[in-house]
Scaffold this active site. Structure first.
Site, mmCIF file in Angstrom:
data_model
loop_
_atom_site.group_PDB
_atom_site.id
_atom_site.type_symbol
_atom_site.label_atom_id
_atom_site.label_comp_id
_atom_site.label_asym_id
_atom_site.label_seq_id
_atom_site.Cartn_x
_atom_site.Cartn_y
_atom_site.Cartn_z
ATOM 1 C CB ALA A 62 -0.878 -0.010 1.246
ATOM 2 N N GLY A 104 0.489 -5.122 0.655
ATOM 3 C CA GLY A 104 -0.605 -5.100 -0.303
ATOM 4 C C GLY A 104 -0.204 -5.727 -1.634
ATOM 5 C CD GLU A 107 -2.843 -7.570 2.156
ATOM 6 O OE1 GLU A 107 -2.533 -6.374 1.932
ATOM 7 O OE2 GLU A 107 -3.582 -7.909 3.090
ATOM 8 C CD GLU A 127 1.166 -5.882 5.289
ATOM 9 O OE1 GLU A 127 2.004 -6.785 5.534
ATOM 10 O OE2 GLU A 127 0.498 -5.851 4.240
HETATM 11 N N1 3HC Z 1 4.619 3.552 0.080
HETATM 12 C C1 3HC Z 1 5.103 4.763 -0.192
HETATM 13 N N2 3HC Z 1 6.407 5.010 -0.456
HETATM 14 C C2 3HC Z 1 7.239 3.965 -0.409
HETATM 15 C C3 3HC Z 1 6.793 2.664 -0.099
HETATM 16 C C4 3HC Z 1 5.408 2.464 0.138
HETATM 17 N N3 3HC Z 1 4.906 1.265 0.417
HETATM 18 N N4 3HC Z 1 7.850 1.834 -0.120
HETATM 19 C C5 3HC Z 1 8.913 2.583 -0.434
HETATM 20 N N5 3HC Z 1 8.543 3.871 -0.609
HETATM 21 C C6 3HC Z 1 9.416 4.992 -1.004
HETATM 22 C C7 3HC Z 1 10.484 5.271 0.034
HETATM 23 O O1 3HC Z 1 9.991 6.144 1.020
HETATM 24 C C8 3HC Z 1 11.588 5.887 -0.795
HETATM 25 O O2 3HC Z 1 11.224 7.237 -1.022
HETATM 26 P P1 3HC Z 1 12.371 8.349 -1.169
HETATM 27 O O3 3HC Z 1 13.192 7.939 -2.339
HETATM 28 O O4 3HC Z 1 11.586 9.588 -1.351
HETATM 29 O O5 3HC Z 1 13.133 8.308 0.128
HETATM 30 C C9 3HC Z 1 11.476 5.165 -2.125
HETATM 31 O O6 3HC Z 1 10.152 4.584 -2.138
HETATM 32 C C10 3HC Z 1 12.482 4.043 -2.308
HETATM 33 O O7 3HC Z 1 12.446 3.207 -1.159
HETATM 34 P P2 3HC Z 1 13.774 2.579 -0.547
HETATM 35 O O8 3HC Z 1 14.810 3.636 -0.416
HETATM 36 O O9 3HC Z 1 13.345 1.838 0.645
HETATM 37 O O10 3HC Z 1 14.207 1.598 -1.719
HETATM 38 P P3 3HC Z 1 14.875 0.164 -1.617
HETATM 39 O O11 3HC Z 1 15.103 -0.278 -3.018
HETATM 40 O O12 3HC Z 1 15.990 0.179 -0.662
HETATM 41 O O13 3HC Z 1 13.755 -0.788 -0.971
HETATM 42 C C11 3HC Z 1 11.576 -1.737 -0.725
HETATM 43 C C12 3HC Z 1 12.594 -1.050 -1.666
HETATM 44 C C13 3HC Z 1 12.111 -3.101 -0.300
HETATM 45 C C14 3HC Z 1 10.301 -1.888 -1.469
HETATM 46 C C15 3HC Z 1 11.393 -0.865 0.542
HETATM 47 O O14 3HC Z 1 11.115 0.453 0.136
HETATM 48 C C16 3HC Z 1 10.278 -1.294 1.458
HETATM 49 O O15 3HC Z 1 10.465 -2.194 2.250
HETATM 50 N N6 3HC Z 1 9.122 -0.613 1.381
HETATM 51 C C17 3HC Z 1 8.026 -0.792 2.289
HETATM 52 C C18 3HC Z 1 7.257 -2.028 2.004
HETATM 53 C C19 3HC Z 1 6.107 -2.158 2.949
HETATM 54 O O16 3HC Z 1 6.205 -1.945 4.132
HETATM 55 N N7 3HC Z 1 4.949 -2.531 2.399
HETATM 56 C C20 3HC Z 1 3.789 -2.728 3.168
HETATM 57 C C21 3HC Z 1 3.013 -1.471 3.205
HETATM 58 S S1 3HC Z 1 1.626 -1.595 4.288
HETATM 59 C C22 3HC Z 1 0.472 -2.417 3.393
HETATM 60 O O17 3HC Z 1 0.723 -2.843 2.319
HETATM 61 C C23 3HC Z 1 -0.857 -2.525 4.065
HETATM 62 C C24 3HC Z 1 -1.775 -3.453 3.330
HETATM 63 O O18 3HC Z 1 -1.792 -4.688 3.981
HETATM 64 C C25 3HC Z 1 -3.159 -2.906 3.278
#
Ligand code: 3HC
Ligand code: NAI
Length: 685
Positions: A62, A104, A107, A127
């Protein structure tokens, strides 16, 4: 241009998302996916669908920036609708995964009938790392697809698993070519056209049938220590339990009911703050984006002691050769043996393969000769904490190392500018302050000297990522960001001894707060004799007297506590009696100290010191301090780090607390920044 486009490969409709940087499932992506599924449904020529992403990754979850946003696109479809639409498709849908299918994103993949992935792909439900549980059916579909035993670690740790393991547990139907994802996914889709039915994750019962109801409590018990303090993992376990005891139609809203309060709670706000704080920490505001990054192909480390060995392992593990230099053969041999033993222990636990031990050791060149560092791109000094020795080493390095090499010191407290001045190239000198044990702790404090060049700094920040560290930039002062703030806490800890408050009580207050250990447990671990000499030993200081009695900490089996051979800790009658005797003699013993006072006196001075550090420009931003304390000092992440915690506590309360206990820190200077913010009712965030 739409972030979702479609194109046809014969009977297969290929749906492509292009939403850089990580294809987060923001409103436009969700709307686009539903539109694409409508297109597939409405076109008789389409017999199957492939969903894939452009750029570096499949949907990484998400869009976290939408969380906590009061008006997140009210007209956009929600993620559950997207996934239900995909799952309800009469035409088979194949998720084609590369990069990371997270949250997500996984998912969505679980909503597809089939999943194919390239070998390098990773799959996870992270998450919990954001204080949440999957909120779009992940806790209900995942166990139905892979079973409870495989699902529980995924939803409670948040750690992703590699595609191959995904295939083993039934999450991935086929591993496809690393460079032929779309073509292979289309071929897979063609192969299932015409089948009588397609697997629907939410309708499956085979993997959860017969789940032992005791499995959940057993899992809770086995993981109690790791999950202590965090709200989300328990909610995740409950949600998976629900998947095994309720039909999907009931489980989905129950998952939502567990998700919503987490999203509104402070733990998730704190952990989301840290997610963005970690990414912000890597950015240096006044350094141009196009600053040249120097290639680091060979590293030198000086000193094979506690830190030198651990630092070396970081590079060996990342495949970067290291020359490790000592002054004598014996410590060099000891250092090499320790590195080997550490790798072998890791291999024995099954975390690396035996051949990886030899691979890493093969990259190590032990040496007694500083001249062997001539061709290194980066040299990190980790010799004794004495300015004269450090200056001597840097003077020699200046003469030996090739032009352009970065010269770094691992000093804990010393003046990096003075060290840099012992070379003719201060622009190449900076601090790379690793945390002990350096091969384990993720924190790296990058100390920027007055003359440190942009390239050396930018290269160090990039390198931190390569070796899996979280880097924070600090300016030069005694102890930089981390140890300077810690000193404020240690001072109060020692003052409490003089009031007859025993170490175990002080430590318990901090472990109850969520730290893995308190100040006295930490002191025993690090060694009480750091900085101690016979000549300067102070007989009125409990700590010094303990060292005089050879109670130097864990390494001598005794410090503030007693330690058994297996490091089991017990309170020491001898030390407790000594403390009470000191307090009585000084007439400072108190019996009225509450746990609340102990906590306030340990933590508030840290916030104050951090305020001064911000005022002085030693830290770039408050959130950097949060990142450093969570990754370097065990501050509980679910409180967001010291500055976030202070802001949620209320800075007014912190200032009032500092004033209330003013007699306990006669030299205390309250930070103007802290006072101003408190007066305005602001926080640090
Ligand atoms: N939403 C919004 N922005 C995100 C994001 C997300 N899910 N994931 C990454 N970004 C942004 C980062 O803030 C960063 O922004 P910036 O360049 O402005 O600082 C940019 O994307 C690049 O991210 P990274 O520097 O972390 O890039 P990497 O290549 O090192 O890592 C990744 C990539 C493994 C995808 C890592 O970003 C990550 O782990 N992201 C989060 C994943 C996550 O937690 N997903 C679950 C979200 S909650 C959800 O899905 C709820 C659902 O169940 C309803
Ligand atoms: P240590 O005493 O374990 O190791 C230092 C090593 O340097 C010894 O093996 C010694 O033989 C070697 N050495 C000394 N002079 C040398 C020289 N001129 N050339 C080559 N080798 C030389 O010390 P430790 O704990 O590894 O500390 C090293 C540095 O790291 C210090 O500056 C310390 O402040 C810093 N540091 C220590 C941390 C810790 O927890 N131990 C944490 C973070 C930084």
């Amino acid at each position: 241009m739409s972030v979702i486009t479609t194109h046809r490969e014969g009977e297969v409709l290929v749906v492509v998302s292009d939403n850089p940087p990580v294809n987060a499932l923001g409103a436009a992506v969700r709307d686009g996916l539903v539109a694409a599924m409508k297109e597939a449904a409405g076109d008789d020529g389409v017999k199957a669908v492939v969903i894939r992403c452009d750029g570096r990754t499949f949907f990484a979850g998400a869009d976290i920036t939408e969380f906590g946003n009061p008006n997140p696109n009210p007209n956009a479809v929600d993620l559950n609708t997207v996934i239900n639409t995909i799952e309800a498709s009469a035409k088979p849908v194949v998720a084609a995964i590369h990069g990371t299918a997270l949250g997500g994103g996984l998912e969505v993949a679980l909503g597809c009938h089939y999943r194919v992935a390239v070998p390098s792909a990773k799959l996870g439900l992270p998450e919990v790392k954001l204080g949440l549980i999957p909120g779009a059916g992940g806790t209900q579909r995942l166990p139905r697809v892979v079973g409870v035993e495989a699902a529980l670690p995924m939803v409670t740790s948040g750690d992703p698993i590699p595609a191959k393991l995904g295939a083993t547990i039934g999450l991935i139907d086929e591993i496809v070519g690393e460079d032929s994802l779309e073509a292979d996914a289309v071929a897979f889709a063609r192969s299932v056209i015409g089948m009588e039915s397609h697997p629907v994750s939410s309708a499956r019962a085979d993997k959860i049938a017969g789940t032992d109801p005791g499995a959940f409590d057993a899992f809770r018990q086995a993981n109690a220590r790791r999950l202590r303090g965090f709200d989300a993992p328990e909610a995740a376990i409950k949600a998976v339990e629900i998947a095994t005891s309720h039909p999907f139609s009931e489980g989905l809203p129950m998952e939502r009911a567990l998700f919503e309060p987490l999203l509104a709670g402070t733990q998730s706000a704190a952990l989301r703050h840290l997610f963005f704080a970690e990414r912000a920490a890597n950015k240096i505001d006044d350094i141009p984006k196009d600053t040249p990054i120097l290639p680091i192909a060979k590293v030198g480390v000086i000193g094979a002691g506690t830190m030198g060995g651990g630092i070396t392992m970081n590079f060996l593990s990342a495949g970067i050769p290291v020359t490790m230099v000592e002054r004598e053969q014996a410590p060099l041999d000891r250092g090499v043996a320790t590195i080997r033993k550490n790798y072998e222990n890791t291999a024995a636990k099954g975390r690396i393969k035996p051949e990886q031990v030899e691979q890493a050791m093969g990259l190590l060149t032990p040496s007694l000769n500083l001249e062997d560092l001539a061709d290194c791109d980066l040299v990190i000094e980790a010799v004794f904490e004495l300015m004269e020795i450090k200056k001597d080493v840097f003077g020699k390095l200046d003469a030996i190392c090739k032009p352009g090499a970065i010269l770094a010191t691992n000093t804990s407290y010393l003046d990096v500018n003075e060290i840099a001045a012992s070379t003719s190239r201060p622009e190449a000198v900076l601090g790379l302050h690793f945390f002990s044990p350096a091969n384990v702790m993720r924190m790296l404090e990058v100390v920027r000297g007055a003359k440190t060049g942009a390239s050396a700094l930018a290269t160090s920040m990039k390198l931190a990522k390569t070796i899996g560290k979280v880097a924070v930039v600090a300016g030069v002062c005694h102890g930089f960001i981390g140890n300077r703030i810690l000193a404020a806490r240690q001072t109060q800890g020692e003052a409490m001894l003089m009031e007859g408050i025993l170490p175990a009580r002080v430590d318990k207050v901090l472990t109850d707060f969520g730290f893995p250990m308190g100040p006295f447990q930490m002191a025993d671990l690090a060694g009480l004799d750091i900085g101690w000499t016979k000549e300067t030993s102070d007989p009125t200081r409990v700590r010094d007297v303990l060292v005089e009695r050879d109670r130097r900490g864990q390494k001598t089996g005794a410090g503030f506590y007693d330690y058994a051979a297996d490091r089991t800790r017990t309170e020491s009658e001898e030390v407790n009696a000594l403390i009470l005797e000191f307090a009585d003699k000084a007439g400072t013993r108190r019996n009225d100290v509450t746990d609340e006072e102990i906590l306030e006196r340990l933590l508030y001075p840290m916030i104050n010191e951090a305020g001064l550090i911000l005022e002085e420009g030693i830290a770039q931003r408050a959130s950097d301090i949060d990142v450093m304390y969570v990754h370097g000092y065990g501050w509980p992440s679910y409180t967001g780090g010291p500055m976030f915690w202070a802001s949620t506590t209320g800075l007014g309360k912190v200032v009032a607390g500092l004033e209330k206990h003013a007699d306990k820190w006669p030299d205390l200077k309250i930070s103007t920044l802290l006072k101003d913010k408190a007066a305005k009712g602001e926080g640090f965030a």
